[in-house]
Design a protein around this motif. Structure first.
Motif, PDB file in Angstrom:
ATOM      1  N   PHE A  60      43.183  36.480  45.800  1.00 57.92           N
ATOM      2  CA  PHE A  60      44.338  37.133  46.447  1.00 57.92           C
ATOM      3  C   PHE A  60      44.304  38.658  46.320  1.00 57.92           C
ATOM      4  CE2 PHE A  60      46.492  37.523  42.288  1.00 57.92           C
ATOM      5  CZ  PHE A  60      45.859  36.515  41.572  1.00 57.92           C
ATOM      6  N   GLU A  61      43.113  39.236  46.428  1.00 59.62           N
ATOM      7  CA  GLU A  61      42.992  40.696  46.278  1.00 59.62           C
ATOM      8  C   GLU A  61      43.930  41.458  47.219  1.00 59.62           C
ATOM      9  OE1 GLU A  61      40.795  42.806  44.068  1.00 59.62           O
ATOM     10  OE2 GLU A  61      42.562  43.837  44.816  1.00 59.62           O
ATOM     11  N   ALA A  62      44.124  40.921  48.432  1.00 56.63           N
ATOM     12  CA  ALA A  62      44.961  41.628  49.416  1.00 56.63           C
ATOM     13  C   ALA A  62      46.435  41.675  49.017  1.00 56.63           C
ATOM     14  CB  ALA A  62      44.838  40.952  50.779  1.00 56.63           C
ATOM     15  N   VAL A  84      47.908  42.646  46.293  1.00 60.90           N
ATOM     16  CA  VAL A  84      48.350  43.822  45.531  1.00 60.90           C
ATOM     17  C   VAL A  84      47.593  45.054  46.006  1.00 60.90           C
ATOM     18  CG1 VAL A  84      48.616  44.891  43.267  1.00 60.90           C
ATOM     19  CG2 VAL A  84      48.883  42.416  43.513  1.00 60.90           C
ATOM     20  N   ALA A  85      48.334  46.039  46.481  1.00 60.81           N
ATOM     21  CA  ALA A  85      47.751  47.312  46.897  1.00 60.81           C
ATOM     22  C   ALA A  85      46.674  47.133  47.969  1.00 60.81           C
ATOM     23  CB  ALA A  85      47.212  48.077  45.693  1.00 60.81           C
ATOM     24  N   GLY A  86      46.912  46.201  48.886  1.00 62.49           N
ATOM     25  CA  GLY A  86      46.091  46.007  50.082  1.00 62.49           C
ATOM     26  C   GLY A  86      44.600  46.156  49.858  1.00 62.49           C
ATOM     27  N   ALA A  87      44.025  47.168  50.488  1.00 63.57           N
ATOM     28  CA  ALA A  87      42.566  47.329  50.466  1.00 63.57           C
ATOM     29  C   ALA A  87      42.022  47.712  49.098  1.00 63.57           C
ATOM     30  CB  ALA A  87      42.166  48.415  51.463  1.00 63.57           C
ATOM     31  N   ILE A  88      42.862  48.235  48.228  1.00 61.74           N
ATOM     32  CA  ILE A  88      42.343  48.762  46.951  1.00 61.74           C
ATOM     33  C   ILE A  88      41.822  47.619  46.080  1.00 61.74           C
ATOM     34  CG2 ILE A  88      42.889  50.040  44.849  1.00 61.74           C
ATOM     35  CD1 ILE A  88      45.220  51.331  46.310  1.00 61.74           C
TER      36      ILE A  88
END
Ligand SMILES: NC(=O)c1ccc[n+]([C@@H]2O[C@H](COP(=O)([O-])OP(=O)(O)OC[C@H]3O[C@@H](n4cnc5c(N)ncnc54)[C@H](O)[C@@H]3O)[C@@H](O)[C@H]2O)c1
Ligand SMILES: N[C@@H](CCO)C(=O)O
Ligand code: NA
Length: 432
Positions: free
Chosen positions: A132-134, A136-140
């Protein structure tokens, strides 16, 4: 380019801002993605809410369905991307997808911060990935660094600007002197804030992200209900000007801290002043940044776009490639490590500093009485500035660190004092 292996079947749930960009990258970059994964990624279905609409995607229309539940129940999917958002039906669809053997990539912070443990348990049970990287803080890239790169270190603090809309609003108020309502209208006109901006301006979006950051950073479980949340709707032009006067800027911060002495964590979201020389102070416009402190690495800063279709799709695709590689190997990748359950400290126990502006009567003994209000709550004053205003004066007090409970009790005492005409601005000070 070499592409081995039979195609991996990918289903997409939701084709809005993020989903449309995911499809665009999957279709236009298919050869490179196949080479990186080791097998082609084949779109097996796209679930939408309403069929028959013109869509800005180049896919076979027969792949589009309004029956998301049937799609995730097919049993032949390798990977499912959930970009519908919200709690239901997203939760049920993710659980069904995992149960039927697919790994899942989601951007859904609201769901994970509310009910992550149920979903992580299902991923573990069915030996699939849930990335679920997207969320939190989108692309970062911030979740993977916390989960993997820093897994051998001890993270002690995470402080981030994790909501682009509120950063845009506060930045506009700071740079143009605009009031809150004007800056919000501008953010809406530019498409940053939703028509209903509540989740952003009341801090719910950042609180969900803080819960996910604290959970990963401290190997524990923190849910959105554990996060102290204050929005930015009360931030006034006076607060912004006061911040400027003391060499600070107002930012909405998500703060996650580990207290080793009590083995507890604190997770909180509120607007606060930070010094202009702090790395987060230079995060302008709708950008996001996350500042991480860990024992061996020291200070780390992650910066970039936290929202928008393409930036968010970048994070989704990164997770998708990782999960696809794992599917080819037949083993799940690194999951959540919540090997310890740390207590979450109430906000009153958090150690903070306050900046307080008071309008007072300008007469003998006033300063001493105000100083007494601080000392009776054990709050030590760092600086006091006084400005005369006819028969009145403005006092600006900045405290040393104290518990939030002591600081807010001090403000209550000040509000009750006859010599205090008004407490015109109260804001926490962070970042030094
Ligand atoms: N937009 C961003 O900048 C951004 C950034 C980070 C994370 N996210 C997250 O990504 C997710 C998607 O956000 P978005 O901005 O693309 O939202 P969006 O509203 O543009 O898209 C969601 C889509 O899901 C569809 N949908 C609703 N119910 C459905 C159902 N039952 N079956 C199939 N489709 C259904 C909607 O019609 C809509 O097209 C959310 O979880 C959001 O929090 C978005
Ligand atoms: N509304 C969010 C989108 C990303 O979660 C923001 O403004 O940052
Ligand atoms: Na991210």
């Amino acid at each position: 380019m070499s592409q081995t292996g039979k195609p991996l079947k990918v289903a997409l749930l939701g084709c809005g801002v993020v989903g449309t960009e995911v499809v665009r990258i999957l279709t236009t970059r298919a050869d490179d993605l196949a080479a990186r994964v080791g097998a082609p990624l084949e779109i097996a279905g796209i679930a939408v809410r309403r069929g028959g609409r013109e869509r800005d995607i180049a896919v076979d229309p027969s792949l589009i369905t309004t029956d998301a539940q049937a799609l995730v129940s097919r049993g032949d999917l390798d990977l499912v991307i959930e970009v519908i958002g919200g709690l239901e039906p997203a939760r049920g669809l993710i659980l069904t997808a995992l149960e039927h053997g697919a790994s899942v990539v989601t951007a859904n912070k609201a769901l994970l911060a509310e009910d992550g443990p149920t979903l992580f348990a299902a991923a573990e049970k069915y030996e699939r990935d849930l990335y679920f990287e997207a969320a939190v803080a989108g692309a970062i890239p911030i979740l993977r660094p916390l989960r993997e790169s820093l897994a051998g270190d001890d993270v002690t603090r995470v402080m981030g600007i994790v909501n682009g809309t509120t950063n845009y609003i506060l930045d506009k108020m700071d740079s143009t002197g605009a009031g809150f309502d004007e800056a919000l209208a501008e953010a809406q006109a530019l498409g940053y804030a939703e028509a209903d901006p509540t989740a952003d301006i009341e801090g719910f979006d950042a609180a969900a992200k803080a819960a996910l950051l604290a959970s990963l950073a401290f190997h524990t479980r923190v849910s959105i209900a554990d996060v102290h949340r204050e929005g930015i709707t009360e931030v006034s032009a006076t607060d912004i000007a006061s911040a400027r006067e003391m060499g600070c800027v107002v930012k909405s911060l998500a703060i996650c801290e580990l207290d080793e002495a009590t083995d507890s964590v604190s997770a909180r979201v509120y607007p606060a002043m930070i010094p202009l020389n702090h790395p987060l102070a230079s995060v302008r416009d709708a950008y996001n940044a996350v500042f991480v402190e860990s024992k061996a690495a020291g200070q780390l800063m992650f910066y970039g776009r936290g929202a928008g279709g393409a930036p968010t799709a970048s994070a989704v695709l990164g997770d998708l490639v990782s999960a696809a590689r794992n599917r080819l190997k037949g083993v799940p990748g690194v999951g959540e490590s919540s090997y310890t359950q740390r207590a979450v400290r109430p906000m009153g126990d958090a150690m903070t500093r306050y900046h307080v502006s008071l309008d007072v009567a300008d007469k003998a003994g006033v300063l001493a009485a105000v100083a007494h209000a601080f000392s009776e709550h054990d709050v030590s004053i760092q600086t006091v500035r006084q400005e005369g205003r006819g028969g009145d004066a403005q006092l600006v007090v900045v405290t040393h660190t104290a518990t939030d409970a002591a600081l807010s009790a001090t403000v209550e005492t000040l509000r009750d004092m006859d010599i205090v005409r008004e407490v015109s601005s109260v804001m926490r000070v962070e970042g030094d």
